[in-house]
Scaffold this active site. Sequence first.
Site, short mmCIF file in Angstrom:
data_model
loop_
_atom_site.label_atom_id
_atom_site.label_comp_id
_atom_site.label_asym_id
_atom_site.label_seq_id
_atom_site.Cartn_x
_atom_site.Cartn_y
_atom_site.Cartn_z
N ARG A 6 -11.75 10.90 5.77
CA ARG A 6 -11.07 11.65 4.88
C ARG A 6 -11.76 12.98 4.99
O ARG A 6 -13.08 13.19 5.24
CB ARG A 6 -11.44 11.11 3.61
CG ARG A 6 -10.81 9.69 3.54
CD ARG A 6 -9.34 9.66 3.30
NE ARG A 6 -8.36 8.60 2.86
CZ ARG A 6 -8.01 7.62 3.78
NH1 ARG A 6 -8.42 7.95 5.13
NH2 ARG A 6 -7.25 6.47 3.48
N ASP A 60 -3.97 1.20 5.75
CA ASP A 60 -4.82 2.24 5.34
C ASP A 60 -4.34 3.59 6.47
O ASP A 60 -3.78 3.62 7.16
CB ASP A 60 -6.48 2.13 5.56
CG ASP A 60 -7.32 3.02 4.95
OD1 ASP A 60 -6.87 4.10 4.21
OD2 ASP A 60 -8.55 2.93 4.86
N GLY A 114 -15.68 0.97 7.18
CA GLY A 114 -15.70 2.43 6.59
C GLY A 114 -15.52 3.44 7.88
O GLY A 114 -16.07 4.49 8.05
N VAL A 160 -12.69 6.06 -3.80
CA VAL A 160 -14.23 5.90 -2.94
C VAL A 160 -15.30 6.52 -3.88
O VAL A 160 -16.45 5.84 -4.17
CB VAL A 160 -13.99 6.23 -1.52
CG1 VAL A 160 -13.66 7.55 -1.37
CG2 VAL A 160 -15.33 5.54 -0.77
N LEU A 161 -15.11 7.76 -4.12
CA LEU A 161 -16.14 8.51 -4.86
C LEU A 161 -16.87 7.79 -5.86
O LEU A 161 -17.91 7.44 -6.28
CB LEU A 161 -15.85 9.95 -5.24
CG LEU A 161 -17.04 10.88 -5.69
CD1 LEU A 161 -17.89 11.49 -4.55
CD2 LEU A 161 -16.70 11.64 -6.71
N ALA A 179 7.15 6.59 -2.89
CA ALA A 179 7.78 7.22 -4.12
C ALA A 179 7.53 8.76 -4.09
O ALA A 179 8.33 9.67 -4.48
CB ALA A 179 7.08 6.56 -5.33
N ARG A 202 0.77 -1.08 0.00
CA ARG A 202 0.07 0.11 0.20
C ARG A 202 0.85 1.33 -0.04
O ARG A 202 0.51 2.37 -0.54
CB ARG A 202 -0.89 -0.07 1.23
CG ARG A 202 -1.46 1.27 1.79
CD ARG A 202 -2.46 1.86 0.48
NE ARG A 202 -2.69 3.27 0.59
CZ ARG A 202 -3.94 3.92 0.91
NH1 ARG A 202 -4.80 2.86 1.28
NH2 ARG A 202 -4.27 5.05 0.96
N TYR A 222 3.32 3.80 -3.35
CA TYR A 222 2.96 5.20 -3.61
C TYR A 222 3.34 6.41 -2.85
O TYR A 222 3.92 7.06 -3.19
CB TYR A 222 1.53 5.04 -4.12
CG TYR A 222 0.76 6.31 -4.27
CD1 TYR A 222 0.95 7.05 -5.60
CD2 TYR A 222 0.05 7.26 -3.31
CE1 TYR A 222 0.35 8.05 -5.89
CE2 TYR A 222 -0.44 8.47 -3.60
CZ TYR A 222 -0.24 8.99 -5.07
OH TYR A 222 -0.79 10.13 -5.40
N ALA A 223 3.13 6.18 -1.47
CA ALA A 223 3.54 7.19 -0.59
C ALA A 223 4.97 7.38 -0.39
O ALA A 223 5.48 8.58 -0.58
CB ALA A 223 2.96 6.86 0.79
C1 UGA Z 1 -5.89 7.79 -2.53
C2 UGA Z 1 -4.55 7.99 -3.02
O1 UGA Z 1 -3.75 6.84 -2.63
C3 UGA Z 1 -3.89 9.41 -2.71
O2 UGA Z 1 -2.93 9.45 -3.71
C4 UGA Z 1 -4.74 10.21 -3.00
O3 UGA Z 1 -4.06 11.59 -2.56
C5 UGA Z 1 -6.12 10.30 -2.26
O4 UGA Z 1 -6.61 9.23 -2.88
C6 UGA Z 1 -6.93 11.64 -2.93
O5 UGA Z 1 -7.83 11.28 -3.53
O6 UGA Z 1 -6.64 12.56 -2.59
P1 UGA Z 1 -7.30 7.10 -0.31
O7 UGA Z 1 -8.02 8.55 0.13
O8 UGA Z 1 -7.15 5.85 0.31
O9 UGA Z 1 -6.07 7.54 -1.01
O10 UGA Z 1 -8.30 6.58 -1.53
P2 UGA Z 1 -9.67 6.02 -1.62
O11 UGA Z 1 -9.50 4.72 -2.52
O12 UGA Z 1 -10.66 6.89 -2.14
O13 UGA Z 1 -10.09 5.49 -0.15
C7 UGA Z 1 -10.87 6.35 0.80
C8 UGA Z 1 -11.12 5.26 1.83
O14 UGA Z 1 -12.24 4.76 1.52
C9 UGA Z 1 -10.16 4.33 2.42
O15 UGA Z 1 -10.56 4.25 3.66
C10 UGA Z 1 -10.52 3.06 1.76
O16 UGA Z 1 -10.47 1.96 2.22
C11 UGA Z 1 -12.14 3.28 1.73
N1 UGA Z 1 -13.10 2.79 0.38
C12 UGA Z 1 -12.55 3.00 -0.86
C13 UGA Z 1 -14.02 2.01 0.83
O17 UGA Z 1 -14.57 1.73 1.91
N2 UGA Z 1 -14.74 1.50 -0.15
C14 UGA Z 1 -14.47 1.62 -1.53
O18 UGA Z 1 -15.14 1.05 -2.34
C15 UGA Z 1 -13.19 2.30 -1.71
#
Ligand code: UGA
Length: 337
Positions: free
Chosen positions: A216, A294, A212, A192-193, A149, A143, A146-147
Site C-alpha cells: 500500500r 485482496d 503481509g 491496518v493502521l 458499489a 470483498r 464495496y469496490a
Molecule cells: C481499505 C478500504 O477498502 C478502501 O476503501 C480504502 O480506500 C482503503 O482501505 C484506504 O484506507 O484507503 P485496504 O487497503 O485493503 O482497503 O484496507 P486495510 O484493512 O487497511 O488493509 C491493508 C492491507 O493490510 C491488506 O492487505 C490487509 O489484508 C492487510 N491487513 C490488514 C493485515 O495484514 N493485518 C491487519 O490487521 C489488517
Amino acid sequence: MALVGCGGFIGSHLLSAILERTQWRVFGVDLDSYRIQEHLSNDRFEFVCADLSEPSVVKRIAQYPVVVNLAAICTPSRYMAEAATVIRSNYDHPARLADACAKSGSWLIHFSTSEIYGKTSAESGLLDEDSTEITLGPVPASRWSYATAKLLTERYLFALENLCWTVVRPFNFVGPYMDFMPGVDGEGIPRVLANFSTALVRGETMKLVNGGLAKRSFTSVHDAVDFMFCLFRNGDQGIGQAFNIGNPDNELTIAELAGKMRSIYAGIKGVGVETVPQPVAVSGEEYYGKGYEDSLRRMPSVAKAERLLGFKAATPLEVVLKESLSWFVDHYQIAAE
Ligand code: UGA
C-alpha cells in the site's frame, strides 16, 4: 458548503481546517459526532445527526453550492458480512445525493476509493485515473461489494446529465482519529493502521494477512486536506475529473509496515524493540471470513493532480506513522490498561 460525513476520520480533519482557515459556514451531516465535539458550538457550523437515507436531509444538503460527500462504510472486515448495507451506503445513498445536486446545480465533490482499481496484482504498475483497466473479483467474493458499489457510483456521476462533479480516490489515508480501537469505541476489525496500533498498545501480536505481502502507499490525512484546498481554489480545473490522492513515495509491504510500527512504538515507549511482540502470519479467510480477497499492489499515478491543481502529497511515511501512533497511544492508553 455542506460536508456529509463531517464526523468521520477524513471529515473531522477537513472540518477543522475549513473552520480554521476560512470564514465559510458549514452544514455538517453525520451519524457520529465524537471527533468534532469542539466544533459543535461554533456559530459557523450547523450539525445534523442523520445519514443520506433521509430524503429531507438530502434535499437540504443540495441547497448548498458546494457539497462534499465523505460518508461511506469503508472497513474491509464489513464487506463480507454486511455486503447489502455496504452497497446501499456506497451506491444508493450517494446516487440519490447526486440526483439532488444535478437538480439544484451544486458542485458535488464525491469521495470514492482507491479500491475501485480492484484486484490488482503484485506486478501492477502506477494506477492511472483515466486509462487503467479494472478487474474486480467474482461475485461470491464479497470483498468486492464495496469496490463494485463505489465504481458504479463513479459511473453514475460520470453519466448523469447536468451534474457538476469531482471524484476523489483516496489511497490509504492515515493519521490521528483513524478508525477505532476494537472493544473501546468500535467493534470488529479496523483498517491496518488502527489494528496494528491496537495490537501494539495491548501488547498483542500484529497479524499479517496472507503473510503481509500486499503493498500500500500510505498518505497523510493532512496532505489530503491540503489537496481539498487546492481543489476549492481551482474548481474550474477539477470539475468533471477523478483524482487519485496518494503518495507513491510511501509504498511498502504490510510486513514492512508492521516492522516500522514495531520500532516506532518501542521508541515512543522507550523500550527495546525485542520486547515488542513479533508479527505473525494468518490467512485472509481465517482472519476476515469467507469471501476475502485482496489487492496486492496499489500505487497511484499522481500526475493529474499535480498538472491540473498543482498538488503533490509531501509527508514522508515515518512522519505520519510517528504522528498517528503517538496520537493512538495517548488517546487510548487508559482504555488499554
Ligand atoms: C481499505 C478500504 O477498502 C478502501 O476503501 C480504502 O480506500 C482503503 O482501505 C484506504 O484506507 O484507503 P485496504 O487497503 O485493503 O482497503 O484496507 P486495510 O484493512 O487497511 O488493509 C491493508 C492491507 O493490510 C491488506 O492487505 C490487509 O489484508 C492487510 N491487513 C490488514 C493485515 O495484514 N493485518 C491487519 O490487521 C489488517
